[in-house]
Motif scaffolding. Structure first.
Motif, PDB file in Angstrom:
ATOM      1  N   SER A   1       4.095  -4.068 -11.789  1.00  0.00           N
ATOM      2  CA  SER A   1       4.255  -2.645 -12.111  1.00  0.00           C
ATOM      3  C   SER A   1       5.615  -2.124 -11.673  1.00  0.00           C
ATOM      4  CB  SER A   1       3.146  -1.827 -11.423  1.00  0.00           C
ATOM      5  OG  SER A   1       1.885  -2.200 -11.900  1.00  0.00           O
ATOM      6  N   LEU A   2       6.153  -2.697 -10.599  1.00  0.00           N
ATOM      7  CA  LEU A   2       7.475  -2.300 -10.118  1.00  0.00           C
ATOM      8  C   LEU A   2       8.586  -3.084 -10.808  1.00  0.00           C
ATOM      9  CD1 LEU A   2       6.749  -2.097  -6.276  1.00  0.00           C
ATOM     10  CD2 LEU A   2       6.613  -0.265  -7.981  1.00  0.00           C
ATOM     11  N   MET A   3       8.364  -4.365 -11.021  1.00  0.00           N
ATOM     12  CA  MET A   3       9.418  -5.230 -11.560  1.00  0.00           C
ATOM     13  C   MET A   3       9.657  -4.996 -13.046  1.00  0.00           C
ATOM     14  SD  MET A   3      11.011  -6.992  -9.338  1.00  0.00           S
ATOM     15  CE  MET A   3      11.814  -8.154 -10.449  1.00  0.00           C
ATOM     16  N   PHE A   4       8.647  -4.534 -13.769  1.00  0.00           N
ATOM     17  CA  PHE A   4       8.830  -4.285 -15.204  1.00  0.00           C
ATOM     18  C   PHE A   4       9.865  -3.204 -15.469  1.00  0.00           C
ATOM     19  CE2 PHE A   4       4.350  -5.916 -16.503  1.00  0.00           C
ATOM     20  CZ  PHE A   4       4.828  -7.219 -16.433  1.00  0.00           C
TER      21      PHE A   4
ATOM     22  N   MET B   1     -13.169   2.969   6.579  1.00  0.00           N
ATOM     23  CA  MET B   1     -12.170   3.556   5.680  1.00  0.00           C
ATOM     24  C   MET B   1     -10.936   4.037   6.433  1.00  0.00           C
ATOM     25  SD  MET B   1     -14.553   5.572   2.878  1.00  0.00           S
ATOM     26  CE  MET B   1     -13.123   6.005   1.877  1.00  0.00           C
ATOM     27  N   SER B   2     -11.109   4.449   7.672  1.00  0.00           N
ATOM     28  CA  SER B   2      -9.960   4.919   8.464  1.00  0.00           C
ATOM     29  C   SER B   2      -8.994   3.795   8.799  1.00  0.00           C
ATOM     30  CB  SER B   2     -10.451   5.578   9.756  1.00  0.00           C
ATOM     31  OG  SER B   2     -10.983   4.620  10.656  1.00  0.00           O
ATOM     32  N   ARG B   3      -9.490   2.547   8.716  1.00  0.00           N
ATOM     33  CA  ARG B   3      -8.638   1.398   9.021  1.00  0.00           C
ATOM     34  C   ARG B   3      -7.930   0.847   7.785  1.00  0.00           C
ATOM     35  NH1 ARG B   3     -13.009   0.405  12.793  1.00  0.00           N
ATOM     36  NH2 ARG B   3     -14.130  -0.955  11.340  1.00  0.00           N
ATOM     37  N   ILE B   4      -8.201   1.428   6.618  1.00  0.00           N
ATOM     38  CA  ILE B   4      -7.491   1.045   5.391  1.00  0.00           C
ATOM     39  C   ILE B   4      -6.477   2.130   5.083  1.00  0.00           C
ATOM     40  CG2 ILE B   4      -7.696   0.450   2.954  1.00  0.00           C
ATOM     41  CD1 ILE B   4     -10.568  -0.398   3.465  1.00  0.00           C
ATOM     42  N   HIS B   5      -5.217   1.863   5.350  1.00  0.00           N
ATOM     43  CA  HIS B   5      -4.148   2.830   5.139  1.00  0.00           C
ATOM     44  C   HIS B   5      -3.554   2.648   3.740  1.00  0.00           C
ATOM     45  CE1 HIS B   5      -3.312   3.404   9.731  1.00  0.00           C
ATOM     46  NE2 HIS B   5      -4.612   3.401   9.443  1.00  0.00           N
ATOM     47  N   ILE B   6      -3.314   3.742   3.056  1.00  0.00           N
ATOM     48  CA  ILE B   6      -2.799   3.697   1.686  1.00  0.00           C
ATOM     49  C   ILE B   6      -1.356   4.180   1.659  1.00  0.00           C
ATOM     50  CG2 ILE B   6      -3.209   4.353  -0.711  1.00  0.00           C
ATOM     51  CD1 ILE B   6      -5.501   2.830   0.691  1.00  0.00           C
ATOM     52  N   SER B   7      -0.515   3.430   0.951  1.00  0.00           N
ATOM     53  CA  SER B   7       0.875   3.839   0.739  1.00  0.00           C
ATOM     54  C   SER B   7       1.151   3.761  -0.759  1.00  0.00           C
ATOM     55  CB  SER B   7       1.843   2.926   1.496  1.00  0.00           C
ATOM     56  OG  SER B   7       3.183   3.300   1.251  1.00  0.00           O
ATOM     57  N   TYR B   8       1.650   4.848  -1.330  1.00  0.00           N
ATOM     58  CA  TYR B   8       1.977   4.868  -2.757  1.00  0.00           C
ATOM     59  C   TYR B   8       3.465   4.578  -2.933  1.00  0.00           C
ATOM     60  CZ  TYR B   8      -2.600   6.973  -3.361  1.00  0.00           C
ATOM     61  OH  TYR B   8      -3.959   7.197  -3.358  1.00  0.00           O
ATOM     62  N   ILE B   9       3.764   3.518  -3.667  1.00  0.00           N
ATOM     63  CA  ILE B   9       5.134   3.067  -3.893  1.00  0.00           C
ATOM     64  C   ILE B   9       5.387   3.041  -5.393  1.00  0.00           C
ATOM     65  CG2 ILE B   9       6.734   1.117  -3.689  1.00  0.00           C
ATOM     66  CD1 ILE B   9       6.275   2.433  -1.040  1.00  0.00           C
ATOM     67  N   TRP B  10       6.536   3.586  -5.826  1.00  0.00           N
ATOM     68  CA  TRP B  10       6.806   3.700  -7.261  1.00  0.00           C
ATOM     69  C   TRP B  10       7.998   2.891  -7.734  1.00  0.00           C
ATOM     70  CZ3 TRP B  10       2.449   5.510  -8.546  1.00  0.00           C
ATOM     71  CH2 TRP B  10       1.805   6.504  -7.813  1.00  0.00           C
ATOM     72  N   THR B  11       8.836   2.382  -6.827  1.00  0.00           N
ATOM     73  CA  THR B  11       9.997   1.590  -7.223  1.00  0.00           C
ATOM     74  C   THR B  11      10.156   0.401  -6.278  1.00  0.00           C
ATOM     75  OG1 THR B  11      11.611   2.765  -5.828  1.00  0.00           O
ATOM     76  CG2 THR B  11      11.181   3.675  -8.045  1.00  0.00           C
TER      77      THR B  11
END
Length: 252
Positions: A124-127, A83-93
């Motif tokens: 989700s971003l392009m809409f 799990m430490s090798r899966i990095h999460i980035s939250y992007i909204w635009t």
């Protein structure tokens, strides 16, 4: 990159390709996120390298990954390492996504041992740019594609983009003759599916995989995902398909 799922790797002979863009598409509930998470897990587990998972919907669940790994009987230490090798980035635009890729290209953002990048999902971003902002959206999508192609080759990584499909049903009236030879009409319905993101995007991914959820014996707990190759640079792979099983231990 043979670290996805064995049946998928066997169908493609080489797995998900590196240095290029792969698309997972399907209607809502077809298993796109399930498969993307499984590929991310397998990649982090088998390569001991980093996966960047970009969540654009705010529904990423670390607990979901933890439960899959625990069902596979990994130790607490192994689960933590994977799990430490899966990095999460939250992007909204789209602007944020383009800036992230720009920083990767320019070296302003460095992710050690990056081997795979997953975007869940692009629509989700392009809409946000439908209608009057469509030109701006297309410009941002073009910038994203250019940066993606560059960093794929520069960093020797694979990029997986999740795309949506829309489903349309056309109704046709067909002439039929009854027993009295009089003309009647019979309804017929044709289902058509279209990938989102417009014409520009349609030929961008090197590999396009269509997902469809299936159930065996109408048992919700015994389900699967049918994967069909819609597009590949190697035409021999087009229309190939395989069935993946979905259970508590993930997608296999």
């Amino acid at each position: 990159m043979e670290y996805s799922v064995s049946s998928l790797d066997n169908m493609l002979n080489r797995g998900i390709p590196a240095k290029t863009i792969t698309e997972l598409c399907g209607i809502a509930g077809s298993g796109k996120t399930q498969l993307a998470l499984q590929i991310a897990i397998n990649c982090a587990k088998e390569t001991h390298k980093t996966v960047l998972y970009i969540d654009t919907k705010g529904d990423f669940s670390a607990l979901r990954i933890q439960k899959i790994l625990e069902k596979c009987q990994y130790s607490f230490k192994e689960v933590a390492a994977i799990m430490s090798r899966i990095h999460i980035s939250y992007i909204w635009t789209m602007e944020e996504l383009v800036n992230l890729f720009k920083n990767l290209k320019n070296g302003e953002l460095v992710i050690d041992n990056l081997v795979l990048l997953v975007i869940d999902s692009l629509p989700s971003l392009m809409f946000q740019y439908l209608g009057e902002d469509n030109k701006l959206g297309l410009s941002l999508l073009n910038s994203f594609v250019n940066y993606s192609r560059f960093i794929c080759k520069q960093l020797n990584i694979g990029i997986i983009c999740i795309n949506m499909q829309t489903r349309w049903v056309d109704q046709d009236l067909t002439d039929v003759e009854d027993e009295e030879n009089s003309t009647a009409y019979k309804d017929s319905f044709t289902e058509k599916r279209y990938r989102c993101l417009g014409r520009y995007w349609q030929h961008i991914p090197t590999l396009v995989l269509e997902l469809e959820k299936i159930k065996e014996n109408d048992n919700e707990n015994n389900s699967g995902i049918k994967i069909t190759v819609l597009h590949s640079i190697d035409s021999d792979y087009e229309n190939r398909h395989c069935i993946l099983c979905v259970g508590e231990s993930g997608v296999t």
